[in-house]
Design a protein around this motif. Structure first.
Motif, PDB file in Angstrom:
ATOM      1  N   ALA A 117       1.493  -1.835   7.321  1.00 48.54           N
ATOM      2  CA  ALA A 117       0.965  -2.959   6.153  1.00 48.54           C
ATOM      3  C   ALA A 117       0.009  -2.630   4.871  1.00 48.54           C
ATOM      4  O   ALA A 117       0.861  -2.660   3.855  1.00 48.54           O
ATOM      5  CB  ALA A 117       0.179  -4.794   6.422  1.00 48.54           C
ATOM      6  N   LEU A 118      -1.202  -1.915   5.342  1.00 48.18           N
ATOM      7  CA  LEU A 118      -1.570  -1.615   4.216  1.00 48.18           C
ATOM      8  C   LEU A 118      -1.011  -0.486   3.261  1.00 48.18           C
ATOM      9  O   LEU A 118      -1.017   0.034   2.139  1.00 48.18           O
ATOM     10  CB  LEU A 118      -2.963  -0.979   4.406  1.00 48.18           C
ATOM     11  N   LEU A 119       0.138   0.959   4.120  1.00 50.17           N
ATOM     12  CA  LEU A 119       0.874   1.805   3.641  1.00 50.17           C
ATOM     13  C   LEU A 119       1.640   0.986   2.722  1.00 50.17           C
ATOM     14  O   LEU A 119       1.896   1.541   1.296  1.00 50.17           O
ATOM     15  CB  LEU A 119       1.095   2.450   4.593  1.00 50.17           C
ATOM     16  N   TYR A 120       2.124  -0.740   2.625  1.00 46.59           N
ATOM     17  CA  TYR A 120       3.611  -0.397   2.161  1.00 46.59           C
ATOM     18  C   TYR A 120       2.779  -1.154   0.403  1.00 46.59           C
ATOM     19  O   TYR A 120       2.816  -0.702  -0.397  1.00 46.59           O
ATOM     20  CB  TYR A 120       4.016  -1.762   2.602  1.00 46.59           C
ATOM     21  N   THR A 121       1.342  -1.827   0.649  1.00 47.50           N
ATOM     22  CA  THR A 121       0.428  -1.800  -0.130  1.00 47.50           C
ATOM     23  C   THR A 121       0.557  -0.555  -2.004  1.00 47.50           C
ATOM     24  O   THR A 121      -0.001  -0.764  -2.325  1.00 47.50           O
ATOM     25  CB  THR A 121      -0.904  -2.527  -0.168  1.00 47.50           C
ATOM     26  N   LEU A 122      -0.144   0.160  -0.633  1.00 47.92           N
ATOM     27  CA  LEU A 122      -0.398   2.149  -1.300  1.00 47.92           C
ATOM     28  C   LEU A 122       1.481   2.570  -2.017  1.00 47.92           C
ATOM     29  O   LEU A 122       1.095   2.348  -3.434  1.00 47.92           O
ATOM     30  CB  LEU A 122      -0.844   2.432  -0.156  1.00 47.92           C
ATOM     31  N   VAL A 360       4.028   6.452  -5.729  1.00 55.26           N
ATOM     32  CA  VAL A 360       4.317   5.070  -5.488  1.00 55.26           C
ATOM     33  C   VAL A 360       5.946   4.662  -5.922  1.00 55.26           C
ATOM     34  O   VAL A 360       6.721   6.096  -6.434  1.00 55.26           O
ATOM     35  CB  VAL A 360       3.907   4.428  -7.191  1.00 55.26           C
ATOM     36  N   VAL A 361       6.693   4.017  -4.885  1.00 60.11           N
ATOM     37  CA  VAL A 361       7.892   4.014  -4.602  1.00 60.11           C
ATOM     38  C   VAL A 361       8.253   2.738  -5.259  1.00 60.11           C
ATOM     39  O   VAL A 361       7.630   1.901  -4.441  1.00 60.11           O
ATOM     40  CB  VAL A 361       8.423   3.638  -3.382  1.00 60.11           C
ATOM     41  N   TYR A 362       8.838   2.148  -6.454  1.00 63.38           N
ATOM     42  CA  TYR A 362       8.650   0.756  -6.640  1.00 63.38           C
ATOM     43  C   TYR A 362       9.918   0.687  -7.398  1.00 63.38           C
ATOM     44  O   TYR A 362      10.549   0.923  -8.513  1.00 63.38           O
ATOM     45  CB  TYR A 362       7.786   1.047  -8.185  1.00 63.38           C
ATOM     46  N   PRO A 363      11.058  -0.337  -6.031  1.00 63.56           N
ATOM     47  CA  PRO A 363      12.752  -0.199  -6.686  1.00 63.56           C
ATOM     48  C   PRO A 363      12.875  -1.377  -7.520  1.00 63.56           C
ATOM     49  O   PRO A 363      13.859  -1.975  -7.098  1.00 63.56           O
ATOM     50  CB  PRO A 363      13.255   0.314  -5.489  1.00 63.56           C
ATOM     51  N   ALA A 364      11.559  -2.126  -7.639  1.00 62.43           N
ATOM     52  CA  ALA A 364      11.777  -3.490  -8.809  1.00 62.43           C
ATOM     53  C   ALA A 364      13.597  -3.972  -9.095  1.00 62.43           C
ATOM     54  O   ALA A 364      13.982  -4.183  -9.336  1.00 62.43           O
ATOM     55  CB  ALA A 364      11.123  -3.624  -9.899  1.00 62.43           C
ATOM     56  N   GLN A 365      13.489  -2.560 -10.175  1.00 60.42           N
ATOM     57  CA  GLN A 365      14.946  -2.540 -11.378  1.00 60.42           C
ATOM     58  C   GLN A 365      16.185  -2.280 -10.678  1.00 60.42           C
ATOM     59  O   GLN A 365      17.274  -2.844 -11.529  1.00 60.42           O
ATOM     60  CB  GLN A 365      14.625  -0.980 -12.243  1.00 60.42           C
ATOM     61  N   ASN A 366      15.762  -1.485  -9.425  1.00 65.65           N
ATOM     62  CA  ASN A 366      17.261  -1.440  -8.495  1.00 65.65           C
ATOM     63  C   ASN A 366      17.634  -2.900  -8.191  1.00 65.65           C
ATOM     64  O   ASN A 366      19.003  -2.744  -7.879  1.00 65.65           O
ATOM     65  CB  ASN A 366      17.430  -0.680  -7.155  1.00 65.65           C
ATOM     66  N   ILE A 367      16.558  -3.618  -7.681  1.00 66.38           N
ATOM     67  CA  ILE A 367      16.566  -5.077  -7.244  1.00 66.38           C
ATOM     68  C   ILE A 367      17.237  -6.197  -7.574  1.00 66.38           C
ATOM     69  O   ILE A 367      18.464  -6.417  -7.836  1.00 66.38           O
ATOM     70  CB  ILE A 367      15.602  -5.558  -6.474  1.00 66.38           C
ATOM     71  N   ASN A 368      16.578  -6.051  -9.560  1.00 70.75           N
ATOM     72  CA  ASN A 368      17.281  -6.519 -10.005  1.00 70.75           C
ATOM     73  C   ASN A 368      19.030  -6.742 -10.061  1.00 70.75           C
ATOM     74  O   ASN A 368      19.442  -6.775 -11.083  1.00 70.75           O
ATOM     75  CB  ASN A 368      16.315  -6.499 -11.318  1.00 70.75           C
ATOM     76  N   ASP A 369      18.542  -5.535 -10.336  1.00 70.64           N
ATOM     77  CA  ASP A 369      20.233  -4.460 -10.920  1.00 70.64           C
ATOM     78  C   ASP A 369      21.316  -4.801  -9.388  1.00 70.64           C
ATOM     79  O   ASP A 369      22.511  -5.359  -9.334  1.00 70.64           O
ATOM     80  CB  ASP A 369      20.524  -2.931 -11.024  1.00 70.64           C
TER      81      ASP A 369
END
Length: 687
Positions: A117-122, A360-369
């Motif tokens: 859980a904490l690794l995901y927040t990182l 940092v892995v942040y696929p927010a734009q991929n999810i939006n698409d």
């Protein structure tokens, strides 16, 4: 023929008060076009109670604000101190120490869950926001536990105080949080401390109730043994009563922790704090679905982590506990060792101090698409489902068949002939029920068909008042009748009638669907151990999800509107119905089942004639909880376009209108308490 007439006459004699009220309602509906006040309560008859509250707050706040601001400053210092510890240490040390606590609580599996859980927040880049949220919980939790313990112990010792404390807890748990955020904001000022104090208010009741329950369950033999051993009252409390009540109190700590976390997320609306709640709220307002989802997952993981750790500490106190943890000295040695190793790693490798941006892995734009692609491809189908539910379920309950059935919505016109046929079928059903001696069913048919025809917003307020009083008297006597009547009068004189009916309509539809689908899922889970395990896992996730998060998937797919709110409410409120249905069916007496089997019952006969009747009391408890959960979610659903009391509270929050917020919040609390008392009386009549 004579027997049928006699049966009808006997039923009419029993049902005459109901029939009189229905006759009055029919007369009011007939004159509604010439007397609009029959439907819309006149503004001239309202009282400016909200203005009176605002005038009082205008006097009270300047007089005593200094005292509350001093408390706010003290709490701010505590909050800053905890933030310094959580964010001042390198992330590797914080993560290691939290994992060690989880290991101490529940073993290696819980420690692994905590690390993940904490690794995901990182990895997702939400470490700072997550630690800010955790700091609020760490400060709010001890305050909530301490206040809850003190109130609970006082309630246990004094019956007089208990009669004051229990209704107070009902109000604290049923008044929407947004309502009391407004006076807290005026008294304590803007900032994270507002969320902290609101969290304490919201999180105290579970601790109070579990403290009272824990001390009430102390075996008399333990108290008598302590007394015979010569213990003073304080020694008896410290050495006998407190240890015995402690396991139940730890369950309260678990529930208090979850309540504090969920409230902190809500308080982000006015907190302006860099925490996860603010991340979710700001991305939702911008319709950034990917960002909302990623930050919402952080909330879910934090909630699951805190839930499992506190629940594991509570389970360790049970006699059957298999995991007892390490000794205090060994725990301290492990903590020192982890701090030393983490410090060495942080000094040698800066990435162990602050998580590098390149990791940092942040696929927010991929999810939006992906969401945009999905909605583009299946938008027509989803719109069809949305419109069907809107035109065939939501709007009929809200506005009635007489206004909703149109060629555009239903494909035909509700002609006078069809209207006559509608009421003819209603009369036939009612007369059939009366002729069979089931006059209550006959009255219910008239009421339900009337609500569907005119809609909740088209009912005369006097009819609802009279029917509510009559229902309360029939279910639980004069006291409940007065309470229900008082609730309706409160809504009327405060000018909240139309908003209240909008809230009731959406709650009614949500509860109906939760009971229908939740009951079916509960039956399925009771019949299959495999499905029970799968459904139990889904329920656990839904129950630990903060309310905000449930809005995200519905908002992603269906955008703003009442249908979106309906889906979010159902996702939040369906869990109790599933759990209590399965519990009731699985705990039917084996003797009764054996009797049914020996009597030659088929599987379906065994279900309908034996299992289901025995499970009804538990299922009614599930209905009760579903109603309360639905009303609690209505205020959150106001963020995605609902109308009613929830929106009134939310608008009052935006304007810092304490009077309207308190009045609307009390109105919703009274509705929740009224429905709760009705269902409790029904449950008691079946046990």
């Amino acid at each position: 023929m004579t027997r049928i007439v006699d049966t009808l006459a006997a039923a009419a004699r029993s049902a005459w008060p109901w029939l009189l009220i229905l006759a009055i309602s029919a007369a009011l509906i007939i004159v509604r076009n010439t007397l609009p006040a029959v439907i819309d309560y006149p503004d001239a008859w309202t009282l400016p109670i909200a203005d009176w509250i605002n005038h009082y707050m205008d006097w009270f706040v300047p007089q005593f604000q200094w005292m509350f601001r001093a408390v706010s400053s003290t709490l701010q210092l505590a909050l800053v101190g905890v933030q310094y510890i959580l964010l001042g240490f390198p992330w590797i040390i914080t993560l290691s120490l939290v994992a060690l606590i989880a290991w101490q609580a529940g073993g290696i599996r819980l420690a692994a869950l905590t690390v993940l859980a904490l690794l995901y927040t990182l990895i997702s880049g939400y470490w700072i926001a997550a630690m800010n949220t955790l700091s609020l919980v760490v400060v709010a939790l001890p305050l909530s536990v301490l206040l809850g313990f003190l109130m609970g112990y006082v309630g246990f010792r004094s019956r007089r105080m208990l009669r004051v404390i229990l209704p107070t807890l009902d109000l604290m748990q049923t008044i929407p949080a947004f309502a009391y955020l407004i006076p807290i904001l005026l008294l304590f000022g803007f900032g994270p401390v507002v969320g902290l104090i609101a969290s304490v208010v919201f999180a105290v009741p579970p601790m109070v109730r579990n403290t009272i329950l824990g001390f009430q369950r102390i075996p008399p033999a333990i108290v008598e043994s302590a007394r015979m051993s010569g213990c003073t009252p304080f020694q008896k409390f410290l050495w006998a009563e407190l240890p015995t009540a402690w396991p139940q109190m730890l369950i309260g700590v678990n529930q208090t922790t979850m309540a504090a976390l969920s409230m902190i997320i809500i308080a982000a609306i006015i907190g302006g704090f860099d925490d996860i709640g603010w991340e979710v709220l700001s991305s939702m307002r911008k319709a950034q679905f990917g960002q909302s989802l990623l930050s919402g997952i952080v909330i879910v993981l934090l909630a699951i982590m805190l839930d499992r750790v506190t629940a594991a500490f509570a389970a360790r106190q049970l006699p059957t506990a298999s995991h007892v943890g390490m000794s205090g000295d060994r725990f301290a040695l492990w903590a020192v060792a982890l701090i030393a190793i983490g410090s060495a790693l942080a000094v040698s490798m800066p990435g162990f101090t602050i998580w590098p941006d390149r990791w940092v892995v942040y696929p927010a734009q991929n999810i939006n698409d992906a969401v945009e692609t999905f909605t583009t491809r299946f938008g027509a189908q989803m719109a069809s489902v949305k419109n069907w539910v809107l035109y065939h379920l939501l709007l009929p309950v809200k506005m009635g068949f007489e206004k909703v059935i149109q060629p555009f919505t239903w494909g035909f016109t509700f002609t006078p002939l069809l209207k006559s046929a509608y009421w003819a079928l209603t009369a036939i059903g009612c007369l059939t029920a009366f002729g069979s001696g089931w006059w209550k069913t006959g009255v219910a048919i008239i009421v339900v068909m009337g609500v569907l025809y005119f809609g909740t917003t088209g009912l005369p307020w006097a009819s609802v008042l009279l029917l509510s009083i009559m229902l309360g008297y029939a279910v639980d006597g004069r006291r409940l009748a007065l309470f229900l009547g008082g609730t309706i009068v409160f809504l009327l004189i405060n000018g909240l009638w139309s908003q209240a009916m909008l809230s009731v309509y959406l709650c009614f539809v949500s509860v109906f669907l939760c009971v229908l689908f939740g009951g079916l899922i509960g039956v399925w889970a009771a019949a299959s151990d495999l499905m029970s395990g799968i459904i139990r896992s889904i329920n656990d996730v839904l129950q630990t999800l903060p309310q905000f998060v449930l809005l995200i998937p519905a908002l992603m797919l269906f955008h703003v509107g009442e249908f979106t709110a309906l889906l979010a409410i159902i996702a939040y409120a369906i869990v109790p119905m599933i759990r209590y249905t399965e519990f009731g069916l699985r705990n039917v007496s084996g003797t009764l089942v054996d009797v049914g089997v020996s009597g030659g019952c088929s599987r379906w006969q065994l279900f309908w004639l034996v299992r289901l009747p025995q499970a009804i009391p538990q299922m009614l408890i599930g209905v009760n909880q579903t109603v309360l959960y639905s009303l609690g979610m209505l205020v959150i659903a106001a963020l995605v376009g609902t109308t009613g009391l929830g929106q009134a509270i939310y608008v009052a929050l935006g304007r810092a209108d304490a009077g309207m917020g308190i009045v609307a919040g009390l109105g919703m609390a009274l509705i929740a308490m009224s429905l709760d008392r009705i269902l409790q009386a029904v449950v008691n009549s079946h046990t």
